[in-house]
Scaffold this active site. Structure first.
Site, mmCIF file in Angstrom:
data_model
loop_
_atom_site.group_PDB
_atom_site.id
_atom_site.type_symbol
_atom_site.label_atom_id
_atom_site.label_comp_id
_atom_site.label_asym_id
_atom_site.label_seq_id
_atom_site.Cartn_x
_atom_site.Cartn_y
_atom_site.Cartn_z
ATOM 1 N N CYS A 1 0.802 -1.227 0.000
ATOM 2 C CA CYS A 1 0.000 0.000 0.000
ATOM 3 C C CYS A 1 0.836 1.278 0.000
ATOM 4 C CB CYS A 1 -0.945 0.009 1.198
ATOM 5 S SG CYS A 1 -0.124 0.303 2.781
ATOM 6 N N ASP B 1 28.633 1.341 -11.611
ATOM 7 C CA ASP B 1 28.191 2.410 -10.718
ATOM 8 C C ASP B 1 28.716 2.123 -9.306
ATOM 9 O OD1 ASP B 1 26.869 4.210 -9.090
ATOM 10 O OD2 ASP B 1 24.900 3.879 -9.986
#
Length: 460
Positions: A212, A368
């Site tokens: 949610c 990265d």
């Protein structure tokens, strides 16, 4: 057995033999050679085997090592891709070289480390009896993207083998969410006890509810986003663990001792003491993962619990060497969560030490390297027991800068380029040295140390 499978096996075995004569590992190329002749050779050479697959961000190699150690100590011959070649080609190479020339497996049991992104390719071909998912952390952003992409890749892999038993980390909200999307039987493992500082974690790769979007709250933490999480809005929460560490009575640089609860289907719940011969909190998680997989595999829990007290480190993961008279421990670090846990381990030693930080940005590492700014180097840069720092690797200057901002005395940081210079610095130390390299820099440093100490090659 088909002619194409026989040709695939021959190509694999001959390629590996040639590479080993040339003193090269032969961990992936033989698998590629085999798949030229039979793209699904892996299905043939694993037929009839009972296999455990271990995947996830951190802890794969060590968890596999724990399982292999238990199987062998119990008298069961076992195959494993101990070199860490965990993509489709590496897994193919290991299982195919283990087969007879006609493609029949030579061993009944196997423990296979599998890259998170490769699970969807590997699992349907080898049909594992058990799949362990250790955890999910942000790792190699240029290859995987964010953790939700990695979770989707794992979900695809698990859905391809609905009969496999899943062993999931109950304390990881991301890993645990896999259970809601698949029909597989699920076994949870985790810690029912807090560890260390119970403040909200500064480092979290899963701060918000996966269902949610509300911010998680915690009954307790272990590290990073792991612990007794719950969502105050929708109720999504940590499931009860079937294999749970219920208390930690001892934690030293040599290992840990804890209490363990096991709840199995059609068996009474049991509680016992467990010793783990490897240090740090994350190795307790690895041990719980190994126990859950071993019991889900249908084998006695007593076998693996007894074996964990004498388990050895896997290459580059808490691996110990001696250079001259200097003890050296090598700890692979490759993302913020794992690195921070390694730094916490150093900070808790309580005795003088030196630290080596090696950083590369090659393809196998991820190009990265921004993750070093999220790792908590501040934990040791103010440590009065830290007697010196050395930085090395292709991105040594970046590491030096990160340590400067973490509060390290720049006059005490030495930068070197050659592994020989690193070994000289370690050898001259009058206190133990801990090396924290990322993947390719670990391979380089370990190879230099191996030649110096006579240790085994990484594939052995």
């Amino acid at each position: 057995m088909s002619l194409k499978t026989i040709c695939a096996v021959a190509a694999c075995k001959l390629t590996r033999s040639t590479l080993r004569v040339l003193k090269r590992g032969g961990t992936a190329l033989p698998g590629k050679a085999a798949r030229v002749f039979d793209p699904e050779v892996l299905r043939s050479v694993s037929r009839g085997m009972e296999i455990i697959v271990v995947t996830g961000t951190n802890g794969k190699t060590t968890t596999c090592g724990m399982l292999v150690n238990a199987l062998k100590e119990s008298g069961r011959e076992c195959l494993a891709n101990r070199s860490g070649a965990n993509l489709l080609s590496g897994v193919t190479a290991e299982l195919t070289c283990n087969a007879t020339w006609t493609g029949k497996p030579k061993t009944h049991y196997a423990v296979i480390e599998c890259d998170e992104g490769a699970l969807k390719q590997v699992a349907p071909l080898i049909n594992p009896k058990v799949i362990v998912v250790t955890n999910l952390f942000r790792d190699q952003l240029d290859r995987y993207g964010e953790v939700m992409h990695t979770l989707d890749e794992l979900r695809k892999g698990v859905k391809g083998v609905p009969d496999s038993i899943l062993c999931l980390n109950a304390d990881d909200s991301l890993t645990g969410s896999l259970a809601g999307d698949v029909s597989n039987r699920v076994v949870y493992y985790g810690m029912d006890t807090p560890v260390g500082d119970q403040k909200d974690p500064a480092l979290s790769d899963a701060k918000y509810c996966i269902r949610c979007g509300a911010e998680y709250r915690y009954h307790y933490h272990t590290y990073a986003h792991l612990g007794g999480y719950y969502c105050p809005k929708c109720g999504y929460s940590r499931p009860d663990a079937d294999v749970a560490i219920t208390g930690i009575s001892q934690m030293t640089a040599q290992g840990s001792r804890c209490s363990l609860r096991i709840a199995q289907e059609n068996a009474p719940q049991t509680e016992m003491e467990m010793s783990v011969g490897l240090p740090a909190v994350y190795n307790l998680y690895n041990a719980a993962a190994a126990v859950s997989a071993y019991t889900a595999f249908g084998l006695p829990s007593s076998e693996i619990i007894d074996s964990l007290a004498t388990v050895h480190s896997s290459f580059g993961r808490m691996e110990n060497f001696t250079l001259g008279e200097t003890p050296l421990q090598m700890i692979l670090v490759k993302n913020p969560a794992g690195c921070t846990q390694a730094l916490e381990y150093l900070a808790a030693i309580g005795k003088p030490y030196r630290a080596v930080f090696c950083l590369n940005d090659r393809t196998a590492d991820g190009h990265d390297i921004s993750w070093i700014w999220d790792a908590d180097y501040e934990k040791i840069c103010g440590d009065e027991n830290l007697r010196g720092i050395l930085v090395a690797g292709d991105r040594a200057e970046d590491m030096q800068l990160r340590l400067k901002y973490a509060g390290a005395d720049t006059d005490r940081i030495r930068l070197v380029r050659e592994p020989k210079d690193t070994l000289d610095w370690i050898r001259e130390s009058d206190v133990p040295v801990f090396a924290l390299p990322n993947y390719t820099s670990m391979l380089e440093l370990r190879d230099a140390v191996r030649k110096e100490t006579g240790a085994k090659e990484f594939w052995e």
